[in-house]
Design a protein around this motif. Structure first.
Motif, short mmCIF file in Angstrom:
data_model
loop_
_atom_site.label_atom_id
_atom_site.label_comp_id
_atom_site.label_asym_id
_atom_site.label_seq_id
_atom_site.Cartn_x
_atom_site.Cartn_y
_atom_site.Cartn_z
N MET A 133 43.97 55.69 19.97
CA MET A 133 43.74 54.67 19.01
C MET A 133 44.03 55.12 17.64
O MET A 133 43.55 57.31 17.53
N ASP A 134 44.92 54.86 16.98
CA ASP A 134 45.26 55.35 15.49
C ASP A 134 43.52 55.13 14.66
O ASP A 134 42.42 54.72 15.05
N SER A 157 49.07 48.13 18.76
CA SER A 157 50.09 49.03 18.18
C SER A 157 51.57 49.71 18.92
O SER A 157 51.24 49.82 20.39
N THR A 162 50.40 57.55 16.20
CA THR A 162 48.98 57.25 15.40
C THR A 162 49.82 58.27 13.94
O THR A 162 50.74 59.09 14.10
N HIS A 220 50.30 49.66 13.49
CA HIS A 220 48.51 50.22 14.12
C HIS A 220 48.45 47.92 13.39
O HIS A 220 48.58 48.42 11.95
N ILE A 244 52.46 41.99 17.50
CA ILE A 244 52.88 43.99 17.19
C ILE A 244 54.27 44.20 17.89
O ILE A 244 55.13 44.60 17.78
#
Length: 506
Positions: free
Chosen positions: A252-253, A399, A403, A452, A462
């Motif tokens: 994940m970012d 997302s 990232t 994101h 998304i």
């Protein structure tokens, strides 16, 4: 227009001719010794596995006029996702969220009641009903599309033959010009942590607990662990998540991940990061876990009623006869395929979790469609860099694309645009405004590189971003697209405005 109409009629006639030559592909279900449904004719496509990748591949193959058989050992279609994964977990996530909202938020909206309780058997029954209806629905789709369905365990005995041990103890052989391996993945176990599906459970056992644990320890801070931890935490369990890595959901970012972890902590979920499990004792009424810092250090003990092992998944390729055929695999046990999903053995293909790429149901579906399109002489396509990912907690986190950390590592020059849900009218109106939308775009061209979203319905939001990335859109393209008001999707528009210029509402 007239030429297009003639072309369509000719295509329809050609498809009828193909189906006629293939014997019509009559539907049948084989689970015992009643005989093989195809009448002994060779299939064009045989799919081993009836999960999201397998059943979608089978249906698409039949729609393309190919005589198709799908083999599934579980006895119900839909694979892990539908039976003991995506679908039942989302049913419980929704039910537990409703209870949590009633307990914590209804009074803010002027809805009051004198008593609130959890009826766990009813909650489980609703989950089971959803699963049953959907599995039966896939059988209906097989019948509609004339896909033959064989219930049993399939093993390749040659590049064109599959021996099937039927679920009633008998066996048969299914032959096909093309065989697609779509057997999915299995639970990854941890050394010294034996799963009994009672006190030490996998995600399967976590979906079938008969009582709400007072204390739940989750080993692994990935998608599944956080989702199942959320379910039982909302229902009253004290949840502690043990993770070997320094972060939750490492893919994940990072900026969004920090906000996400803070949100889960506000929901009373506890985290022990950089921590490893070194021992387990389930001899008593509960479970005692011995843990220590990942880098080494003094050990501590955690006590729990239930321990959920959620350390990831591994490709299911055992006992399929792949070694005997010489099918190439990597060190992780994944089947190696080319851009058309072909293995090194002629006529044998593989899709979904058994090949490299994200272990996600929707990725497997895309694989399945593209694979049979190639088999049928058409062109298939799956862009693994644009497969959306969603964590179905509350708020959700979704997302697509890259990232910020990936862009930095690649030396990219980019812009960042963000918009908080706190400034979104719809989110404020429904009193559910925790979250943010973050867009990353190329600084020179404004082409969107990653999106994101942390929001109550991020999993639905998304897909606008996924389409934008698929077609190379700029942040200005989204910003100048009229969005309905009031909607949470306006936060995506505002984030796009913040990326190439300035937002209006902050």
């Amino acid at each position: 227009m007239a030429m297009a109409s003639v072309a369509r009629r000719r295509a329809a006639v050609a498809l009828k001719t193909v189906r006629g030559a293939l014997g019509g592909g009559g539907y049948g279900v084989v689970s015992g010794s009643r005989g093989f449904a195809t009448g002994g004719e060779e299939n064009d496509v045989v799919v081993i596995g009836g999960g999201p990748g397998g059943y979608v591949a089978a249906i698409k193959a039949a729609q393309l006029g190919l005589k198709t058989t799908c083999i599934e050992k579980r006895g119900t279609l839909g694979g892990t996702c539908l039976n003991v994964g995506c679908i039942p977990s989302k049913a419980l996530l929704h039910s537990s969220h409703m209870y949590h909202e009633a307990k914590t938020s209804f009074s803010h909206h002027g809805v009051k009641f004198s008593q609130l309780e959890v009826d766990l058997p009813a909650m489980m029954s609703q989950k089971d009903k959803a699963v049953s209806n959907l599995t039966k629905g896939i059988e209906g789709l097989f019948k509609k599309n004339k896909v033959n369905y064989v219930k049993g365990f399939g093993k390749l005995v040659s590049p064109s033959e599959v021996k099937v041990d039927l679920i009633d103890g008998n066996s048969t052989v299914v032959s096909g010009k093309n065989i697609i391996i779509a057997t999915g993945s299995d639970i990854k176990s941890l050394p010294g942590v034996p799963i009994d599906e009672k006190k030490i459970v996998s995600s399967t056992g976590a979906l079938a607990l008969t009582a709400i644990p007072k204390k739940l320890v989750v080993i692994g801070a990935g998608y599944i662990g956080l989702e199942m931890g959320s379910v039982w935490g909302r229902l009253g369990a004290e949840v502690t998540v043990v993770e070997f890595a320094p972060d939750i959901v490492p893919s994940m970012d990072a900026e969004v991940r920090k906000l996400f972890q803070r949100s889960l902590e506000k929901q009373k979920m506890k985290f022990m990061l950089k921590t490893k499990v070194v021992g387990v004792d389930a001899s008593g009424t509960g479970v005692k876990l011995t843990v220590e810092p990942a880098a080494g250090g003094p050990a501590t003990t955690l006590e729990a009623d239930v321990v959920l092992v959620s350390a990831g998944r591994i490709p299911y390729t055992a006992s399929l006869g792949l070694d005997a055929l010489g099918v190439n695999m990597d060190k992780a046990g994944r089947i190696l395929v080319d851009e058309k999903f072909k293995t090194n053995v002629d006529g044998v293909y593989a899709i979904g979790d058994v090949i490299p790429g994200p272990m996600l149901a929707h990725k497997a579906e895309e694989d399945g469609v593209a694979c049979v399109e190639f088999i049928a002489g058409r062109h298939g396509h799956v862009d693994y860099s644009l497969v959306p990912g969603v964590v179905y907690t509350h708020p959700e986190v979704a997302s697509v694309g890259q990232t910020e950390e990936q862009l930095k590592a690649a030396g990219a020059v980019y812009r960042v645009g963000k918009f908080p849900l706190m400034a979104n009218s719809r989110a404020k109106a429904i009193d559910d405004a925790e979250g943010v939308v973050k867009i990353l775009a190329d600084k020179e061209t404004d082409k969107i590189l990653g999106v994101h979203i942390m929001a109550p319905n991020a999993g639905e939001m998304i897909h606008e971003a996924a389409i934008a990335l698929q077609y190379g859109a700029s942040s200005e393209d989204i910003a100048r697209t009229c969005h309905a008001h009031p909607t949470m999707s306006e936060a995506l528009k505002e984030a796009a405005m913040a990326t190439y210029d300035k937002p209006i509402h902050i």
